[in-house]
Design a protein around this motif. Sequence first.
Motif, PDB file in Angstrom:
ATOM      1  N   SER A   1     -50.344 -33.867  34.702  1.00 23.94           N
ATOM      2  CA  SER A   1     -49.621 -34.709  33.863  1.00 23.94           C
ATOM      3  C   SER A   1     -50.822 -35.342  34.170  1.00 23.94           C
ATOM      4  N   PHE A   2     -50.261 -36.674  32.985  1.00 23.05           N
ATOM      5  CA  PHE A   2     -51.631 -37.399  32.388  1.00 23.05           C
ATOM      6  C   PHE A   2     -51.603 -38.725  33.329  1.00 23.05           C
ATOM      7  N   VAL A   3     -50.672 -39.077  34.515  1.00 20.43           N
ATOM      8  CA  VAL A   3     -50.852 -39.986  36.045  1.00 20.43           C
ATOM      9  C   VAL A   3     -50.941 -39.221  37.066  1.00 20.43           C
ATOM     10  N   GLU A   4     -50.903 -38.185  36.854  1.00 19.57           N
ATOM     11  CA  GLU A   4     -51.785 -37.162  38.017  1.00 19.57           C
ATOM     12  C   GLU A   4     -53.084 -37.277  38.502  1.00 19.57           C
ATOM     13  N   ASP A   5     -53.241 -36.537  38.996  1.00 21.69           N
ATOM     14  CA  ASP A   5     -54.933 -36.955  40.285  1.00 21.69           C
ATOM     15  C   ASP A   5     -54.728 -35.041  40.535  1.00 21.69           C
ATOM     16  N   LYS A   6     -55.438 -34.208  40.392  1.00 19.98           N
ATOM     17  CA  LYS A   6     -55.654 -32.555  40.725  1.00 19.98           C
ATOM     18  C   LYS A   6     -57.056 -32.708  40.260  1.00 19.98           C
ATOM     19  N   GLN A   7     -56.986 -31.720  41.419  1.00 19.12           N
ATOM     20  CA  GLN A   7     -58.545 -31.040  41.511  1.00 19.12           C
ATOM     21  C   GLN A   7     -58.804 -30.071  40.906  1.00 19.12           C
ATOM     22  N   LYS A   8     -57.972 -28.891  40.930  1.00 16.31           N
ATOM     23  CA  LYS A   8     -58.421 -27.778  40.349  1.00 16.31           C
ATOM     24  C   LYS A   8     -56.881 -27.430  39.434  1.00 16.31           C
ATOM     25  N   ILE A   9     -57.231 -26.611  38.774  1.00 16.11           N
ATOM     26  CA  ILE A   9     -56.306 -26.446  37.523  1.00 16.11           C
ATOM     27  C   ILE A   9     -55.241 -25.344  37.977  1.00 16.11           C
ATOM     28  N   GLU A  10     -54.113 -24.987  37.561  1.00 16.66           N
ATOM     29  CA  GLU A  10     -53.223 -24.226  37.890  1.00 16.66           C
ATOM     30  C   GLU A  10     -52.802 -23.497  36.922  1.00 16.66           C
ATOM     31  N   GLU A  11     -52.145 -23.132  36.680  1.00 17.13           N
ATOM     32  CA  GLU A  11     -51.301 -21.928  35.192  1.00 17.13           C
ATOM     33  C   GLU A  11     -50.368 -23.251  35.150  1.00 17.13           C
ATOM     34  N   GLY A  12     -50.079 -23.481  33.512  1.00 18.10           N
ATOM     35  CA  GLY A  12     -49.302 -24.319  33.546  1.00 18.10           C
ATOM     36  C   GLY A  12     -49.896 -25.376  32.977  1.00 18.10           C
ATOM     37  N   ASP A  13     -50.982 -25.583  33.816  1.00 16.62           N
ATOM     38  CA  ASP A  13     -52.166 -27.111  33.485  1.00 16.62           C
ATOM     39  C   ASP A  13     -52.474 -27.281  32.049  1.00 16.62           C
ATOM     40  N   HIS A  14     -52.170 -28.683  31.736  1.00 18.72           N
ATOM     41  CA  HIS A  14     -52.648 -29.440  30.493  1.00 18.72           C
ATOM     42  C   HIS A  14     -53.993 -29.364  30.822  1.00 18.72           C
ATOM     43  N   VAL A  15     -55.198 -29.161  29.515  1.00 19.07           N
ATOM     44  CA  VAL A  15     -57.011 -28.812  29.756  1.00 19.07           C
ATOM     45  C   VAL A  15     -57.551 -29.442  28.436  1.00 19.07           C
ATOM     46  N   LEU A  16     -58.524 -30.182  28.716  1.00 22.31           N
ATOM     47  CA  LEU A  16     -58.877 -30.599  27.545  1.00 22.31           C
ATOM     48  C   LEU A  16     -60.236 -30.198  27.153  1.00 22.31           C
ATOM     49  N   ALA A  17     -60.782 -28.846  26.159  1.00 21.43           N
ATOM     50  CA  ALA A  17     -61.633 -28.062  26.530  1.00 21.43           C
ATOM     51  C   ALA A  17     -62.402 -28.891  25.547  1.00 21.43           C
TER      52      ALA A  17
ATOM     53  N   SER B   1     -62.694 -25.883  39.429  1.00 21.48           N
ATOM     54  CA  SER B   1     -62.190 -27.578  39.358  1.00 21.48           C
ATOM     55  C   SER B   1     -62.162 -27.881  37.736  1.00 21.48           C
ATOM     56  N   PHE B   2     -61.460 -28.760  37.490  1.00 22.00           N
ATOM     57  CA  PHE B   2     -61.862 -29.751  36.699  1.00 22.00           C
ATOM     58  C   PHE B   2     -63.119 -30.777  36.368  1.00 22.00           C
ATOM     59  N   GLY B   3     -63.434 -30.557  34.740  1.00 21.25           N
ATOM     60  CA  GLY B   3     -65.687 -31.511  35.015  1.00 21.25           C
ATOM     61  C   GLY B   3     -65.961 -29.546  34.730  1.00 21.25           C
ATOM     62  N   ALA B   4     -65.457 -28.406  35.151  1.00 23.27           N
ATOM     63  CA  ALA B   4     -65.966 -27.475  35.577  1.00 23.27           C
ATOM     64  C   ALA B   4     -66.712 -26.540  33.722  1.00 23.27           C
ATOM     65  N   GLN B   5     -67.977 -25.769  33.782  1.00 26.25           N
ATOM     66  CA  GLN B   5     -67.715 -25.011  32.675  1.00 26.25           C
ATOM     67  C   GLN B   5     -67.437 -23.496  32.848  1.00 26.25           C
ATOM     68  N   GLN B   6     -66.810 -23.349  31.856  1.00 25.01           N
ATOM     69  CA  GLN B   6     -66.239 -21.569  31.933  1.00 25.01           C
ATOM     70  C   GLN B   6     -67.218 -21.515  30.707  1.00 25.01           C
ATOM     71  N   ALA B   7     -67.636 -20.287  31.054  1.00 24.09           N
ATOM     72  CA  ALA B   7     -68.607 -19.127  29.429  1.00 24.09           C
ATOM     73  C   ALA B   7     -67.378 -18.431  29.251  1.00 24.09           C
ATOM     74  N   SER B   8     -67.268 -18.556  27.737  1.00 21.14           N
ATOM     75  CA  SER B   8     -66.638 -17.064  26.355  1.00 21.14           C
ATOM     76  C   SER B   8     -66.827 -15.763  27.898  1.00 21.14           C
ATOM     77  N   SER B   9     -65.812 -14.788  27.385  1.00 15.88           N
ATOM     78  CA  SER B   9     -65.931 -13.935  27.441  1.00 15.88           C
ATOM     79  C   SER B   9     -67.533 -12.926  26.410  1.00 15.88           C
ATOM     80  N   ALA B  10     -67.844 -13.375  25.664  1.00 13.33           N
ATOM     81  CA  ALA B  10     -69.476 -12.598  24.998  1.00 13.33           C
ATOM     82  C   ALA B  10     -69.861 -13.059  26.013  1.00 13.33           C
ATOM     83  N   ASN B  11     -70.247 -14.448  26.101  1.00 13.63           N
ATOM     84  CA  ASN B  11     -71.779 -15.020  26.903  1.00 13.63           C
ATOM     85  C   ASN B  11     -71.838 -15.520  26.003  1.00 13.63           C
TER      86      ASN B  11
END
Length: 333
Positions: A2-18, A52-62
């Motif tokens: 939620s936009f008013v929650e404070d979570k550290q880890k990303i879970e299934e169903g979470d909203h993430v901004l890329a 973790s929120f704020g982490a980097q994620q590489a593409s599958s093509a690297n």
Amino acid sequence: MSFVEDKQKIEEGDHVLAWMTRSDVRPIKVQSGELLNNRYGPFKHEDMVGRSFGAQQASSANQGFIHLLSPTPELWSLSLPHRTQIIYGPDASYIVHRLKIRPSSVVIEAGTGSGALTHALARTVSKSGKIFTFEYHESRCEQARAEFESHGLSEIVQITHRNVCEDGFAIDTDIKASAVFLDLPAPWTAIPHLFEHVDRSRAVHICCFSPCIEQVIKNIYALQAAGFQHIEMVENQARRWEGHQTMVRTVEESMDLLRDIRRRRQDGMDFRHGRVEKRKLDNYNPWGKGTRVREGDEGYNWRPVSWMETDIKSHTSYLTFAILPPTSPDKYK
């Protein structure tokens, strides 16, 4: 998430901004089997789970990476569908400050639009507060309602399809508001309808958001006629700065790289498919294509640099603030 929650880890169903660039921020609802595709290649949603929120994620093509950011009203305003004019951070933060909105506040908003400010208000009042927001355009109202539900804001935000300028404010509760925000074509016609829905035992703060000075003049006359005081019009201007670190090498390492590039240019003829082609070395990356370099990596030094917008972000709308005094002067605050 939620936009008013404070979570550290990303879970299934979470909203993430890329976050890809300053002008390219994409909202994602993490679902297994789904992909985010961009010029760097595909990014698997299931690979986001557990990060973790704020982490980097590489593409599958690297070939590159994105940042996985926790949803905030500021980031949402950069990524949301533009149904109407967006109220961005410089104005939104100032509005929240001047209207004295805090946890447990009750706010009336008319002109939901894209819902950018509504998200900022909801975060500020938190789960102990309430936002009554009104939108006269039915399609925009339903789109905003769906987003509020998806973002976990339904308990905080009550949205109503209604033309408050003609029909007034319909609030099915005895809760009274202490702050009002009007983003309407004719706010002055809505001001007289407010009195039965605001808390007259305390000072009521109001802001009218208007793009034209002619609208501001009409708002001022209406506010004065309604008994509002301390009327003030403000125009915000902002310039964004950004600080980051860049990688630098020693002189010896840099010379070695330059010699390597020169050699590749001199030997840049290659026989392919029976014809001669010149290698495309202008974009040659001697550190390796798609390589991500992190602070602390051996052999690299870092220095701070800054980036600044060349132009000041000027007028979006005029903000007209005013205060309605309480009926008991000793309760003025």
